[in-house]
Write a protein that holds these residues in place. Sequence first.
Motif, PDB file in Angstrom:
ATOM      1  N   ARG A 159       0.834  -1.212   0.000  1.00 36.52           N
ATOM      2  CA  ARG A 159       0.000   0.000   0.000  1.00 36.52           C
ATOM      3  C   ARG A 159       0.867   1.259   0.000  1.00 36.52           C
ATOM      4  N   TYR A 160       2.007   1.184   0.689  1.00 40.57           N
ATOM      5  CA  TYR A 160       2.922   2.324   0.694  1.00 40.57           C
ATOM      6  C   TYR A 160       3.477   2.576  -0.711  1.00 40.57           C
ATOM      7  N   LEU A 161       3.827   1.510  -1.411  1.00 42.42           N
ATOM      8  CA  LEU A 161       4.317   1.670  -2.786  1.00 42.42           C
ATOM      9  C   LEU A 161       3.272   2.337  -3.663  1.00 42.42           C
ATOM     10  N   ALA A 162       2.017   1.935  -3.496  1.00 42.43           N
ATOM     11  CA  ALA A 162       0.943   2.510  -4.316  1.00 42.43           C
ATOM     12  C   ALA A 162       0.672   3.960  -3.930  1.00 42.43           C
ATOM     13  N   ASP A 163       0.649   4.254  -2.628  1.00 44.49           N
ATOM     14  CA  ASP A 163       0.266   5.588  -2.165  1.00 44.49           C
ATOM     15  C   ASP A 163       1.380   6.609  -2.296  1.00 44.49           C
ATOM     16  N   GLU A 164       2.631   6.168  -2.204  1.00 49.19           N
ATOM     17  CA  GLU A 164       3.746   7.113  -2.213  1.00 49.19           C
ATOM     18  C   GLU A 164       4.526   7.069  -3.533  1.00 49.19           C
ATOM     19  N   TYR A 165       5.189   5.954  -3.816  1.00 48.42           N
ATOM     20  CA  TYR A 165       6.041   5.892  -4.995  1.00 48.42           C
ATOM     21  C   TYR A 165       5.239   6.016  -6.288  1.00 48.42           C
ATOM     22  N   LEU A 166       4.174   5.228  -6.398  1.00 50.42           N
ATOM     23  CA  LEU A 166       3.385   5.283  -7.620  1.00 50.42           C
ATOM     24  C   LEU A 166       2.707   6.637  -7.769  1.00 50.42           C
ATOM     25  N   HIS A 167       2.318   7.245  -6.668  1.00 50.89           N
ATOM     26  CA  HIS A 167       1.700   8.579  -6.712  1.00 50.89           C
ATOM     27  C   HIS A 167       2.690   9.611  -7.262  1.00 50.89           C
ATOM     28  N   VAL A 168       3.949   9.514  -6.841  1.00 56.57           N
ATOM     29  CA  VAL A 168       4.969  10.458  -7.333  1.00 56.57           C
ATOM     30  C   VAL A 168       5.155  10.281  -8.838  1.00 56.57           C
ATOM     31  N   ILE A 169       5.245   9.040  -9.294  1.00 54.00           N
ATOM     32  CA  ILE A 169       5.414   8.790 -10.731  1.00 54.00           C
ATOM     33  C   ILE A 169       4.212   9.312 -11.507  1.00 54.00           C
ATOM     34  N   ARG A 170       3.009   9.000 -11.026  1.00 50.89           N
ATOM     35  CA  ARG A 170       1.797   9.418 -11.727  1.00 50.89           C
ATOM     36  C   ARG A 170       1.693  10.945 -11.784  1.00 50.89           C
ATOM     37  N   THR A 171       2.013  11.619 -10.675  1.00 50.39           N
ATOM     38  CA  THR A 171       1.907  13.079 -10.628  1.00 50.39           C
ATOM     39  C   THR A 171       2.904  13.743 -11.561  1.00 50.39           C
ATOM     40  N   ASN A 172       4.176  13.313 -11.480  1.00 52.24           N
ATOM     41  CA  ASN A 172       5.198  13.933 -12.327  1.00 52.24           C
ATOM     42  C   ASN A 172       4.973  13.648 -13.796  1.00 52.24           C
TER      43      ASN A 172
END
Length: 232
Positions: free
Chosen positions: A160-173
């Motif tokens: 869940r951390y990977l989805a909420d943090e890392y994937l969120h950063v990739i999706r946003t940028n």
Amino acid sequence: MALADRFLAIRRDPHSTEVLARGGDREAHSVLERAGFVPVYRLHETYHRAPTGLPQDEERGLATEAVARLRAVGYHVEADEDFDTDRRPAHYQPLGSSVVHLADRIRQATTTGEAADVLTELTGPHDGILDAVGQVLAAAAEFHDALDGATDPHTARRLRYLADEYLHVIRTNLGHTRNRLADRHAEHPGRSTCTREVPAGEREASAVCACPTPPRTVPAPPPPPVAAAPRR
């Protein structure tokens, strides 16, 4: 691709009794993992092993399936007699192949709009690829919630951390990059769309399009001569 990368060996190790697969390139490793093998990374090599705890008949079936799949796509596989097979299953392109196709589209894009269209396939808020990856991570976390291992709750939180943090950063940028390209309305300076039309004033009778000739590459000048040292 080196010719040696087309060769693999799948054998039962006489010392550890593990079923091991050695050799091959990244494509072969992907085939092995889809057949059920587990990668092992070492400083000087990467090899694959059968999952731990399998009965011998299941290990045999897993290894035989891997031999069949690898030979079906053109690899030369040396195998123990127990794993040898003449079966050649049909090969289907994995889902990742359609995503790699997006990279080809970007490499061929001639405008910022075309590149933005491709990135939209990744960043789409409802059905984009990154959104789908997030759903897969969430489903994997839910799967671990129902397991009873000591580390399973930690694994679920980590997913869940990977989805909420890392994937969120990739999706946003990546979303910001896509939006800037969509607003830019520019052509790629090093690419052009060939119309296959020859202008009326073209001097070369063999010309088949109006694309400019590629620039000549001027050879680098030779290095200056080295003066001989005076004799003593």
